[in-house]
Design a protein around this motif. Structure first.
Motif, PDB file in Angstrom:
ATOM      1  N   VAL A 137      93.235 -13.591  16.653  1.00 28.90           N
ATOM      2  CA  VAL A 137      94.087 -12.852  15.701  1.00 28.90           C
ATOM      3  C   VAL A 137      93.244 -11.994  14.772  1.00 28.90           C
ATOM      4  CG1 VAL A 137      95.712 -13.105  13.791  1.00 28.90           C
ATOM      5  CG2 VAL A 137      95.956 -14.539  15.824  1.00 28.90           C
ATOM      6  N   PHE A 138      92.146 -12.572  14.262  1.00 33.29           N
ATOM      7  CA  PHE A 138      91.301 -11.814  13.341  1.00 33.29           C
ATOM      8  C   PHE A 138      90.664 -10.618  14.043  1.00 33.29           C
ATOM      9  CE2 PHE A 138      87.321 -10.949  11.102  1.00 33.29           C
ATOM     10  CZ  PHE A 138      87.807 -10.766   9.817  1.00 33.29           C
ATOM     11  N   SER A 139      90.219 -10.806  15.287  1.00 30.63           N
ATOM     12  CA  SER A 139      89.620  -9.701  16.037  1.00 30.63           C
ATOM     13  C   SER A 139      90.631  -8.590  16.303  1.00 30.63           C
ATOM     14  CB  SER A 139      89.054 -10.213  17.366  1.00 30.63           C
ATOM     15  OG  SER A 139      88.004 -11.116  17.137  1.00 30.63           O
ATOM     16  N   LEU A 140      91.875  -8.969  16.580  1.00 31.08           N
ATOM     17  CA  LEU A 140      92.923  -7.953  16.759  1.00 31.08           C
ATOM     18  C   LEU A 140      93.119  -7.148  15.483  1.00 31.08           C
ATOM     19  CD1 LEU A 140      95.610  -9.928  18.831  1.00 31.08           C
ATOM     20  CD2 LEU A 140      94.136  -8.077  19.645  1.00 31.08           C
ATOM     21  N   CYS A 141      93.103  -7.824  14.337  1.00 31.91           N
ATOM     22  CA  CYS A 141      93.247  -7.127  13.046  1.00 31.91           C
ATOM     23  C   CYS A 141      92.086  -6.170  12.814  1.00 31.91           C
ATOM     24  CB  CYS A 141      93.327  -8.137  11.911  1.00 31.91           C
ATOM     25  SG  CYS A 141      94.812  -9.168  11.934  1.00 31.91           S
ATOM     26  N   VAL A 142      90.874  -6.589  13.173  1.00 32.86           N
ATOM     27  CA  VAL A 142      89.697  -5.737  13.005  1.00 32.86           C
ATOM     28  C   VAL A 142      89.793  -4.502  13.895  1.00 32.86           C
ATOM     29  CG1 VAL A 142      87.206  -5.594  13.391  1.00 32.86           C
ATOM     30  CG2 VAL A 142      88.176  -7.606  12.273  1.00 32.86           C
ATOM     31  N   PHE A 143      90.274  -4.675  15.127  1.00 30.96           N
ATOM     32  CA  PHE A 143      90.393  -3.537  16.034  1.00 30.96           C
ATOM     33  C   PHE A 143      91.535  -2.603  15.638  1.00 30.96           C
ATOM     34  CE2 PHE A 143      88.054  -6.180  19.275  1.00 30.96           C
ATOM     35  CZ  PHE A 143      86.965  -5.328  19.356  1.00 30.96           C
ATOM     36  N   VAL A 144      92.530  -3.116  14.927  1.00 25.95           N
ATOM     37  CA  VAL A 144      93.636  -2.266  14.467  1.00 25.95           C
ATOM     38  C   VAL A 144      93.213  -1.432  13.263  1.00 25.95           C
ATOM     39  CG1 VAL A 144      95.944  -2.317  13.409  1.00 25.95           C
ATOM     40  CG2 VAL A 144      95.468  -3.714  15.417  1.00 25.95           C
ATOM     41  N   ALA A 145      92.208  -1.892  12.523  1.00 27.76           N
ATOM     42  CA  ALA A 145      91.771  -1.207  11.304  1.00 27.76           C
ATOM     43  C   ALA A 145      91.467   0.278  11.504  1.00 27.76           C
ATOM     44  CB  ALA A 145      90.557  -1.929  10.715  1.00 27.76           C
ATOM     45  N   PRO A 146      90.846   0.723  12.634  1.00 28.76           N
ATOM     46  CA  PRO A 146      90.552   2.155  12.804  1.00 28.76           C
ATOM     47  C   PRO A 146      91.780   3.055  12.885  1.00 28.76           C
ATOM     48  CG  PRO A 146      89.204   0.843  14.290  1.00 28.76           C
ATOM     49  CD  PRO A 146      90.216  -0.081  13.697  1.00 28.76           C
ATOM     50  N   LEU A 147      92.984   2.506  12.896  1.00 24.37           N
ATOM     51  CA  LEU A 147      94.183   3.351  12.921  1.00 24.37           C
ATOM     52  C   LEU A 147      94.215   4.298  11.728  1.00 24.37           C
ATOM     53  CD1 LEU A 147      96.999   0.887  14.107  1.00 24.37           C
ATOM     54  CD2 LEU A 147      96.046   2.843  15.356  1.00 24.37           C
ATOM     55  N   GLY A 148      93.700   3.829  10.575  1.00 23.21           N
ATOM     56  CA  GLY A 148      93.647   4.684   9.385  1.00 23.21           C
ATOM     57  C   GLY A 148      92.754   5.893   9.615  1.00 23.21           C
ATOM     58  N   VAL A 149      91.626   5.685  10.296  1.00 19.95           N
ATOM     59  CA  VAL A 149      90.721   6.785  10.605  1.00 19.95           C
ATOM     60  C   VAL A 149      91.372   7.756  11.587  1.00 19.95           C
ATOM     61  CG1 VAL A 149      88.475   7.387  11.589  1.00 19.95           C
ATOM     62  CG2 VAL A 149      88.711   5.327  10.192  1.00 19.95           C
ATOM     63  N   LEU A 150      92.069   7.219  12.589  1.00 11.48           N
ATOM     64  CA  LEU A 150      92.742   8.082  13.569  1.00 11.48           C
ATOM     65  C   LEU A 150      93.805   8.945  12.889  1.00 11.48           C
ATOM     66  CD1 LEU A 150      93.235   5.604  16.572  1.00 11.48           C
ATOM     67  CD2 LEU A 150      91.364   7.207  16.165  1.00 11.48           C
ATOM     68  N   ARG A 151      94.548   8.349  11.972  1.00  9.49           N
ATOM     69  CA  ARG A 151      95.567   9.117  11.244  1.00  9.49           C
ATOM     70  C   ARG A 151      94.932  10.228  10.413  1.00  9.49           C
ATOM     71  NH1 ARG A 151      97.786   5.132   9.165  1.00  9.49           N
ATOM     72  NH2 ARG A 151      96.794   5.135   7.122  1.00  9.49           N
ATOM     73  N   GLN A 152      93.791   9.931   9.788  1.00  5.70           N
ATOM     74  CA  GLN A 152      93.098  10.933   8.983  1.00  5.70           C
ATOM     75  C   GLN A 152      92.573  12.073   9.849  1.00  5.70           C
ATOM     76  OE1 GLN A 152      89.669   9.443   6.924  1.00  5.70           O
ATOM     77  NE2 GLN A 152      89.488  11.227   5.595  1.00  5.70           N
ATOM     78  N   VAL A 153      92.059  11.742  11.028  1.00  2.00           N
ATOM     79  CA  VAL A 153      91.559  12.775  11.939  1.00  2.00           C
ATOM     80  C   VAL A 153      92.691  13.704  12.368  1.00  2.00           C
ATOM     81  CG1 VAL A 153      90.617  13.173  14.246  1.00  2.00           C
ATOM     82  CG2 VAL A 153      89.616  11.411  12.784  1.00  2.00           C
ATOM     83  N   ILE A 154      93.835  13.140  12.721  1.00  2.00           N
ATOM     84  CA  ILE A 154      94.978  13.952  13.159  1.00  2.00           C
ATOM     85  C   ILE A 154      95.500  14.806  12.006  1.00  2.00           C
ATOM     86  CG2 ILE A 154      97.346  13.861  14.018  1.00  2.00           C
ATOM     87  CD1 ILE A 154      96.553  11.271  15.485  1.00  2.00           C
ATOM     88  N   LYS A 155      95.511  14.256  10.810  1.00  3.20           N
ATOM     89  CA  LYS A 155      96.059  14.971   9.647  1.00  3.20           C
ATOM     90  C   LYS A 155      95.148  16.109   9.214  1.00  3.20           C
ATOM     91  CE  LYS A 155      97.781  14.158   4.966  1.00  3.20           C
ATOM     92  NZ  LYS A 155      98.011  13.139   3.898  1.00  3.20           N
ATOM     93  N   THR A 156      93.843  15.869   9.158  1.00  5.50           N
ATOM     94  CA  THR A 156      92.901  16.872   8.663  1.00  5.50           C
ATOM     95  C   THR A 156      92.299  17.735   9.764  1.00  5.50           C
ATOM     96  OG1 THR A 156      91.025  15.339   8.814  1.00  5.50           O
ATOM     97  CG2 THR A 156      92.274  15.347   6.758  1.00  5.50           C
ATOM     98  N   LYS A 157      92.496  17.304  11.018  1.00  3.57           N
ATOM     99  CA  LYS A 157      91.890  17.987  12.163  1.00  3.57           C
ATOM    100  C   LYS A 157      90.365  18.052  12.028  1.00  3.57           C
ATOM    101  CE  LYS A 157      95.990  20.827  12.988  1.00  3.57           C
ATOM    102  NZ  LYS A 157      96.505  19.938  14.014  1.00  3.57           N
ATOM    103  N   SER A 158      89.803  17.009  11.441  1.00  2.00           N
ATOM    104  CA  SER A 158      88.357  16.931  11.236  1.00  2.00           C
ATOM    105  C   SER A 158      87.860  15.572  11.710  1.00  2.00           C
ATOM    106  CB  SER A 158      88.011  17.132   9.760  1.00  2.00           C
ATOM    107  OG  SER A 158      86.647  16.853   9.521  1.00  2.00           O
ATOM    108  N   VAL A 159      86.710  15.567  12.401  1.00  2.00           N
ATOM    109  CA  VAL A 159      86.127  14.312  12.892  1.00  2.00           C
ATOM    110  C   VAL A 159      84.908  13.909  12.056  1.00  2.00           C
ATOM    111  CG1 VAL A 159      86.938  14.601  15.250  1.00  2.00           C
ATOM    112  CG2 VAL A 159      84.755  15.612  14.578  1.00  2.00           C
ATOM    113  N   GLU A 160      84.867  14.395  10.807  1.00  2.00           N
ATOM    114  CA  GLU A 160      83.721  14.133   9.942  1.00  2.00           C
ATOM    115  C   GLU A 160      83.489  12.646   9.732  1.00  2.00           C
ATOM    116  OE1 GLU A 160      82.215  15.177   5.383  1.00  2.00           O
ATOM    117  OE2 GLU A 160      84.143  15.918   6.124  1.00  2.00           O
ATOM    118  N   TYR A 161      84.587  11.895   9.589  1.00  2.00           N
ATOM    119  CA  TYR A 161      84.471  10.474   9.287  1.00  2.00           C
ATOM    120  C   TYR A 161      84.640   9.587  10.531  1.00  2.00           C
ATOM    121  CZ  TYR A 161      84.907  12.232   4.565  1.00  2.00           C
ATOM    122  OH  TYR A 161      84.712  12.925   3.406  1.00  2.00           O
ATOM    123  N   MET A 162      84.458  10.172  11.710  1.00  2.00           N
ATOM    124  CA  MET A 162      84.557   9.399  12.945  1.00  2.00           C
ATOM    125  C   MET A 162      83.376   9.763  13.850  1.00  2.00           C
ATOM    126  SD  MET A 162      87.764   9.073  15.581  1.00  2.00           S
ATOM    127  CE  MET A 162      87.381  10.613  16.412  1.00  2.00           C
TER     128      MET A 162
END
Length: 299
Positions: free
Chosen positions: A139-164
């Motif tokens: 369960v904890f590992s699944l939560c850790v792997f879900v965490a990058p969703l915030g980064v993916l949303r930021q990339v799509i919103k800003t169209k920038s891969v600076e933080y990835m």
């Protein structure tokens, strides 16, 4: 057949150790920046505390099993590296960030991990203990792997891969592949299942990186759009400079008028009394509206 499976398991376990070690070393450039600037500059300690907690959980799980030695080796290294990162962070962090980090460490490492170990030791035994800890790790590992969703949303919103960073995404994807096959060959689904999600998110990150790596960030396109349409760049700069010069010229004119209004009556009065105005030193009266400095206008 059994020998072949054992060799494959060993191979994927060793590759998993190598790739995971590279992932653990990924934050070194970040901490080099912290060292150069002697400040954490808004960086967060949470990823390193979570990484330490995860490594400790997997070591505890591996100690309850009998055939996952390679899981112990890499997570022992991970515990050491993450502890160094946390100590480094605490040394350079400002007081507020340091206190928040200490609270997170106490909450997650001391209380959280302590409760897991204590409760499973006192209220479970044998195989049941391993199953419970395995589910907690899953369960904890699944939560850790879900965490990058915030980064993916930021990339799509800003169209920038600076933080990835792409290298980290590739390393995490390869790590997920190695540990998936290691868990699958051992028939340990607590290891295999979370890495399916890790592999999926890794592929998505790489796809987004190649989609947006040449895109211009949205934030750069919003700069003075109206003025850019109205004036060319050269005319805009000339217009702003002319406005500054005009403003300074007005200040000088006002200053001259104010000083003249104070001196002129004195000179006139001296002439009326028969004095030579050209040889009289006249001190102007202080005026509340006169600026404290003289503005020099240069072309």
């Amino acid at each position: 057949m059994t020998g072949t499976l054992a060799h494959l398991t060993l191979a994927f376990g060793l590759l998993g150790n190598i790739v995971s070690f590279m992932v653990f070393l990924a934050p070194i450039p970040t901490f080099y920046k912290v060292y150069k600037k002697k400040s954490t500059e808004g960086f967060q300690s949470a990823p390193y505390v979570v990484g330490l907690f995860s490594a400790m959980l997997w070591i505890y799980y591996a100690l309850l099993k009998t055939n996952v030695l390679l899981l112990i080796t890499i997570n022992s290294v991970g515990c050491f590296i993450e502890t160094l990162y946390i100590c480094f962070f605490l040394f350079y962090a400002p007081k507020k960030a340091r206190m928040e980090s200490l609270k997170l460490i106490v909450l997650l490492i001391v209380v959280g991990f302590g409760l897991i170990v204590g409760l499973t030791q006192f209220f479970a035994s044998g195989v049941t203990r391993g199953v419970i800890v395995g589910w907690i790790c899953l369960v904890f590992s699944l939560c850790v792997f879900v965490a990058p969703l915030g980064v993916l949303r930021q990339v799509i919103k800003t169209k920038s891969v600076e933080y990835m960073p792409i290298l980290l995404s590739v390393a995490l994807t390869l790590s997920a592949v190695m540990w998936f096959f290691y868990g699958l060959l051992l028939r340990d689904f607590n290891i295999a299942i979370p890495n399916v999600l890790g592999f999926t998110f890794g592929i998505i990150q790489m796809i987004l990186y190649y989609m947006y790596k040449n895109k211009k960030p949205i934030s750069n396109e919003k700069i003075t759009e109206f003025e850019a349409k109205k004036y060319p760049v050269g005319e805009m700069e000339g217009k702003r400079f002319q406005e500054r010069v005009d403003h300074k010229t007005i200040d000088v004119v006002k200053l001259t008028a104010l000083i003249s209004s104070d001196i002129l009556p004195v000179v006139t009065k001296l002439k009326e009394n028969g004095h030579d105005a050209g040889h009289v030193a006249v001190e102007p009266q202080a005026h509340p509206n006169v600026p404290n400095h003289i503005i020099e206008v240069t072309a």
